[in-house]
Design a protein around this motif. Structure first.
Motif, short mmCIF file in Angstrom:
data_model
loop_
_atom_site.label_atom_id
_atom_site.label_comp_id
_atom_site.label_asym_id
_atom_site.label_seq_id
_atom_site.Cartn_x
_atom_site.Cartn_y
_atom_site.Cartn_z
N GLY A 92 25.42 -6.97 17.87
CA GLY A 92 26.27 -8.45 18.15
C GLY A 92 27.41 -8.34 18.53
N VAL A 93 27.96 -6.96 19.10
CA VAL A 93 29.12 -6.90 19.54
C VAL A 93 29.43 -7.29 20.94
CG1 VAL A 93 30.87 -4.79 20.58
CG2 VAL A 93 30.01 -4.59 18.24
N GLY A 106 34.10 -7.38 17.65
CA GLY A 106 33.37 -7.14 16.61
C GLY A 106 32.55 -8.27 15.91
N ARG A 107 31.60 -8.09 15.11
CA ARG A 107 31.01 -9.26 14.44
C ARG A 107 31.92 -9.79 13.18
NH1 ARG A 107 24.90 -8.54 14.05
NH2 ARG A 107 24.27 -10.52 15.40
N ASP A 108 32.97 -8.84 12.89
CA ASP A 108 33.83 -9.14 11.78
C ASP A 108 35.20 -9.93 12.49
OD1 ASP A 108 34.97 -7.04 13.24
OD2 ASP A 108 35.38 -5.83 11.65
N GLY A 109 35.22 -10.02 13.77
CA GLY A 109 36.23 -10.96 14.37
C GLY A 109 37.29 -9.91 14.95
#
Ligand SMILES: C[S@@+](CC[C@H](N)C(=O)[O-])C[C@H]1O[C@@H](n2cnc3c(N)ncnc32)[C@H](O)[C@@H]1O
Length: 285
Positions: A198-199, A226-229
């Motif tokens: 998902g990057v 990144g997925r974590d923002g």
């Protein structure tokens, strides 16, 4: 701080790295993400090898194996040996990692070696030498260009073919550099996403054309989300020689080739006014 080119530093012929910049060839996974879905050229190389039936293929500057690995898969079960030559440690490591995942019989047909394409030679000659993805634009001086063409020539059997894969000069992008004062608009030219992680990778690009040198000074700014923002931002500067079709013909003629084909795209259509690609095949005399 410098913008001098460094022809001998790692042989990459890019502008010297400036403080705060990072080379994309030190980040092979990002390089692959940048090319996610770019399989048009890969299909072209697979088709070329199917048509020409070479026994030995050399890919110059094979990078992360983006082209080499699918090419090797495509000739599984056939007597075709493929060598990928690459200079950068990180790209080579990534190529080796992909090779290790191949079935044993395909692995046996492909190997990667480290070397500078201006100097490297193998014990046996090749029938086909390819340079995908504009690699020869890294060579900024005429001496280095002649060295690259001459080495390719000497690595071929008589009648063997050398394919150079370049882009046509993008005059629309260069136009802003010709204004007074020069302008360098920023464009987003890549926006890809890794289907597994998902990057997302966004690439912003500025181009400054140095007409007197026939050179494009290109700055890539990458945002890796990144997925974590979290955002990882880095800059990769390089300078690229801008080839013109007649100049490419001259390089072939000068180094012992005759030009066999000039394509303007990966569907093997002839070069024309609106072509974006400049793909030329020379045959060793
Ligand atoms: C645009 S990438 C192409 C990689 C691969 N062929 C592809 O199509 O994805 C250019 C590659 O050229 C390599 N390279 C640059 N100068 C080189 C040299 N003098 N000898 C060998 N490889 C070189 C870089 O390290 C980089 O991996």
């Amino acid at each position: 701080m410098t913008d001098e080119t460094t022809p001998d530093s790692a042989g990459r012929q890019r502008a010297a790295t400036r403080p705060g910049t990072d080379a994309i060839y030190d980040r092979p996974q990002d390089y692959d993400l940048e090319h996610e879905g770019d399989d048009e050229d890969v299909r072209f190389y697979v088709e070329l090898v199917r048509r020409l039936r070479p026994a030995r293929v050399l890919e110059l500057a094979a990078g992360s194996g983006r082209v080499t690995i699918p090419l090797a898969r495509s000739v599984a079960g056939q007597a075709v040996d493929i060598v990928g030559l690459e200079l950068a440690d990180a790209m080579l490591e990534e190529a080796e990692r992909k090779r290790a995942d191949l079935p044993a019989e395909v692995q046996a047909r492909v190997r990667f070696v480290q070397g500078d394409l201006r100097e490297w030679s193998d014990a046996a000659p090749f029938d086909l030498v390819i340079t995908p993805c504009g690699t020869l634009s890294h060579f900024l001086t005429i001496d280095d260009q002649i060295a690259a063409w001459t080495r390719a020539h000497d690595n071929l059997t008589p009648g063997g073919r050398f394919l150079v894969d370049l882009t046509m000069p993008d005059h629309a992008a260069y136009g802003d550099s010709m204004r007074t004062p020069p302008r360098t608009p920023v464009e987003i030219d890549i926006d890809t996403q890794d289907p597994e992680t998902g990057v997302r990778l966004l690439r912003y690009k500025t181009t400054e054309y140095l007409a007197h040198e026939q050179r494009a000074r290109i700055r890539f700014i990458y945002d890796k989300l990144g997925r974590d923002g979290a955002v990882d931002r880095y800059v990769s500067d390089f300078e690229a020689h801008v080839y013109y079709p007649r100049e490419v013909d001259l390089l072939f003629r000068l180094t012992g080739f005759e030009v066999e084909h000039r394509y303007g795209d990966y569907s093997m259509r002839a070069l024309k006014r609106t072509s974006r690609a400049l793909i030329v095949i020379g045959r060793r005399r």
